[in-house]
Motif scaffolding. Structure first.
Motif, PDB file in Angstrom:
ATOM      1  N   ASN A 146       4.601   5.068  16.896  1.00  0.00           N
ATOM      2  CA  ASN A 146       3.905   6.351  17.027  1.00  0.00           C
ATOM      3  C   ASN A 146       4.732   7.318  17.870  1.00  0.00           C
ATOM      4  O   ASN A 146       5.732   6.938  18.488  1.00  0.00           O
ATOM      5  CB  ASN A 146       2.497   6.155  17.572  1.00  0.00           C
TER       6      ASN A 146
ATOM      7  N   GLN B 195       5.083  -3.462   2.297  1.00  0.00           N
ATOM      8  CA  GLN B 195       4.905  -2.675   1.085  1.00  0.00           C
ATOM      9  C   GLN B 195       5.441  -3.460  -0.109  1.00  0.00           C
ATOM     10  O   GLN B 195       6.635  -3.760  -0.185  1.00  0.00           O
ATOM     11  CB  GLN B 195       5.604  -1.320   1.178  1.00  0.00           C
TER      12      GLN B 195
ATOM     13  N   GLN C  64      -2.518   3.517  10.770  1.00  0.00           N
ATOM     14  CA  GLN C  64      -2.995   4.291   9.630  1.00  0.00           C
ATOM     15  C   GLN C  64      -3.248   3.357   8.456  1.00  0.00           C
ATOM     16  O   GLN C  64      -2.566   2.334   8.297  1.00  0.00           O
ATOM     17  CB  GLN C  64      -1.966   5.354   9.241  1.00  0.00           C
TER      18      GLN C  64
ATOM     19  N   PHE D 108      -3.678   3.317   4.226  1.00  0.00           N
ATOM     20  CA  PHE D 108      -3.238   4.104   3.084  1.00  0.00           C
ATOM     21  C   PHE D 108      -4.128   3.902   1.867  1.00  0.00           C
ATOM     22  O   PHE D 108      -4.662   2.811   1.638  1.00  0.00           O
ATOM     23  CB  PHE D 108      -1.806   3.709   2.701  1.00  0.00           C
TER      24      PHE D 108
ATOM     25  N   PRO E 225       1.791   1.005   1.430  1.00  0.00           N
ATOM     26  CA  PRO E 225       2.028   0.159   2.602  1.00  0.00           C
ATOM     27  C   PRO E 225       0.708  -0.379   3.144  1.00  0.00           C
ATOM     28  O   PRO E 225      -0.312   0.317   3.154  1.00  0.00           O
ATOM     29  CB  PRO E 225       2.669   1.126   3.613  1.00  0.00           C
TER      30      PRO E 225
ATOM     31  N   PHE F 101       3.938  -1.030  15.017  1.00  0.00           N
ATOM     32  CA  PHE F 101       3.334  -1.792  13.933  1.00  0.00           C
ATOM     33  C   PHE F 101       4.398  -2.287  12.978  1.00  0.00           C
ATOM     34  O   PHE F 101       5.472  -1.703  12.863  1.00  0.00           O
ATOM     35  CB  PHE F 101       2.357  -0.903  13.142  1.00  0.00           C
TER      36      PHE F 101
ATOM     37  N   TYR G 178       4.361  -2.908   8.846  1.00  0.00           N
ATOM     38  CA  TYR G 178       3.641  -2.774   7.588  1.00  0.00           C
ATOM     39  C   TYR G 178       4.427  -3.519   6.516  1.00  0.00           C
ATOM     40  O   TYR G 178       5.649  -3.669   6.601  1.00  0.00           O
ATOM     41  CB  TYR G 178       3.532  -1.299   7.160  1.00  0.00           C
TER      42      TYR G 178
ATOM     43  N   ARG H  79       0.637  10.903  14.942  1.00  0.00           N
ATOM     44  CA  ARG H  79       1.870  10.921  14.153  1.00  0.00           C
ATOM     45  C   ARG H  79       2.552   9.561  14.240  1.00  0.00           C
ATOM     46  O   ARG H  79       2.811   9.049  15.313  1.00  0.00           O
ATOM     47  CB  ARG H  79       2.801  11.992  14.712  1.00  0.00           C
ATOM     48  N   LEU H  80       2.858   9.009  13.083  1.00  0.00           N
ATOM     49  CA  LEU H  80       3.608   7.758  13.019  1.00  0.00           C
ATOM     50  C   LEU H  80       4.957   8.015  12.374  1.00  0.00           C
ATOM     51  O   LEU H  80       5.080   8.852  11.488  1.00  0.00           O
ATOM     52  CB  LEU H  80       2.853   6.712  12.196  1.00  0.00           C
TER      53      LEU H  80
ATOM     54  N   GLY I 236      12.290   6.357   2.181  1.00  0.00           N
ATOM     55  CA  GLY I 236      11.230   6.127   3.143  1.00  0.00           C
ATOM     56  C   GLY I 236      10.082   7.101   2.975  1.00  0.00           C
ATOM     57  O   GLY I 236      10.111   7.989   2.119  1.00  0.00           O
TER      58      GLY I 236
ATOM     59  N   PHE J 244       8.013   6.118  10.339  1.00  0.00           N
ATOM     60  CA  PHE J 244       8.253   4.935   9.536  1.00  0.00           C
ATOM     61  C   PHE J 244       9.744   4.705   9.361  1.00  0.00           C
ATOM     62  O   PHE J 244      10.487   5.638   9.024  1.00  0.00           O
ATOM     63  CB  PHE J 244       7.619   5.086   8.153  1.00  0.00           C
ATOM     64  N   GLY J 245      10.168   3.459   9.558  1.00  0.00           N
ATOM     65  CA  GLY J 245      11.507   3.101   9.146  1.00  0.00           C
ATOM     66  C   GLY J 245      11.577   3.057   7.633  1.00  0.00           C
ATOM     67  O   GLY J 245      10.551   3.053   6.944  1.00  0.00           O
ATOM     68  N   ARG J 246      12.784   2.997   7.106  1.00  0.00           N
ATOM     69  CA  ARG J 246      12.929   2.995   5.646  1.00  0.00           C
ATOM     70  C   ARG J 246      12.653   1.631   5.034  1.00  0.00           C
ATOM     71  O   ARG J 246      12.584   1.492   3.823  1.00  0.00           O
ATOM     72  CB  ARG J 246      14.310   3.500   5.262  1.00  0.00           C
TER      73      ARG J 246
END
Lengths: 113, 113
Positions: free
Chosen positions: A91, A38, B102, B104, A44, A34, A36, A100-101, B43, A103-105
């Motif tokens: 994931n 933010q 997901q 949020f 996000p 995915f 996202y 569980r996902l 992150g 996430f990159g920074r």
């Protein structure tokens, strides 16, 4: 090694520009991907899922390369409102924590007029 | 449609004080629920996840705890806050499939002084 790695940027582009973000992931068993978005001091929000065949949503195009474990996001005709941080998300794949996902920074984008 | 609520939106607490953050989801049943923390400029860090009432798994050791007293309610707590607990706390939910995105909540911004 981090699960998901992204160039943090910042990317500063003029309105109308095309910009591309890249991301690599380490788990070859990952099944879902995915992007996202933010905004500053906000939660996000899902921008788009990434499918194996690649997919497009208006000005946004996402690509997945499973062999290289690489994901990309292309934004065409950038708008001021595209300014945000873009998070690459992967994931955990089979056997991992359910849902569980990772996430990159994030990659920070600023579009200027 | 599904919605996720978090409160409070902002919180300033002294070191050593207790904490209780609440998250509720509407419009779905049996969701997986997650608590994340995002420190300034960092992150997302997964803190806890839950696949059902009373079922809590912790991702990192810390002075925080989580509970799920009802199907669509997830609570994050601490008996004594530390300065390092400051951050942006985000609750998220997903459908039971491990491959889904997901969603949020709006988050709680916690400052520990």
């Amino acid at each position: 090694r981090k699960e998901v790695e992204q160039d943090p940027g910042p990317f500063n582009v003029p309105e109308g520009a095309t910009v591309a973000f890249n991301c690599t992931y380490s788990n070859s068993a990952s099944q879902s991907f995915f992007w996202y978005r933010q905004d500053c001091r906000k939660e996000p929000k899902l921008l788009m899922s990434v499918y194996s065949s690649g997919n497009e949503d208006g000005r946004f195009t996402a690509q997945l390369n499973r062999a290289s474990q690489y994901i990309s996001l292309l934004i065409r005709d950038s708008k001021l409102s595209d300014s945000a941080t873009y998070l690459c998300v992967v994931n955990g794949g089979r056997g991992s924590t359910l849902g569980r996902l990772y996430f990159g920074r994030g990659t920070q984008l600023t579009v200027w007029p | 449609s599904q919605t996720i609520h978090q409160w409070p939106a902002t919180l300033v607490q002294p070191v050593g004080s207790p904490l209780s953050l609440e998250c509720t989801v509407e419009g779905t049943s049996n969701p997986n629920l997650y608590w994340y923390r995002q420190a300034a400029g960092r992150g997302l860090q997964l803190l806890f996840y839950s696949v059902g009432i009373g079922q809590i798994s912790s991702e990192v050791p810390q002075n925080l705890s989580a509970s799920r007293p009802q199907d669509r309610q997830f609570i994050l707590s601490s008996k004594k806050l530390l300065l390092s607990d400051s951050g942006f706390y985000l609750c998220a939910w997903t459908e039971r499939s491990p491959y889904n995105e997901q969603f949020f909540g709006p988050g709680t911004r916690l400052t520990v002084l």
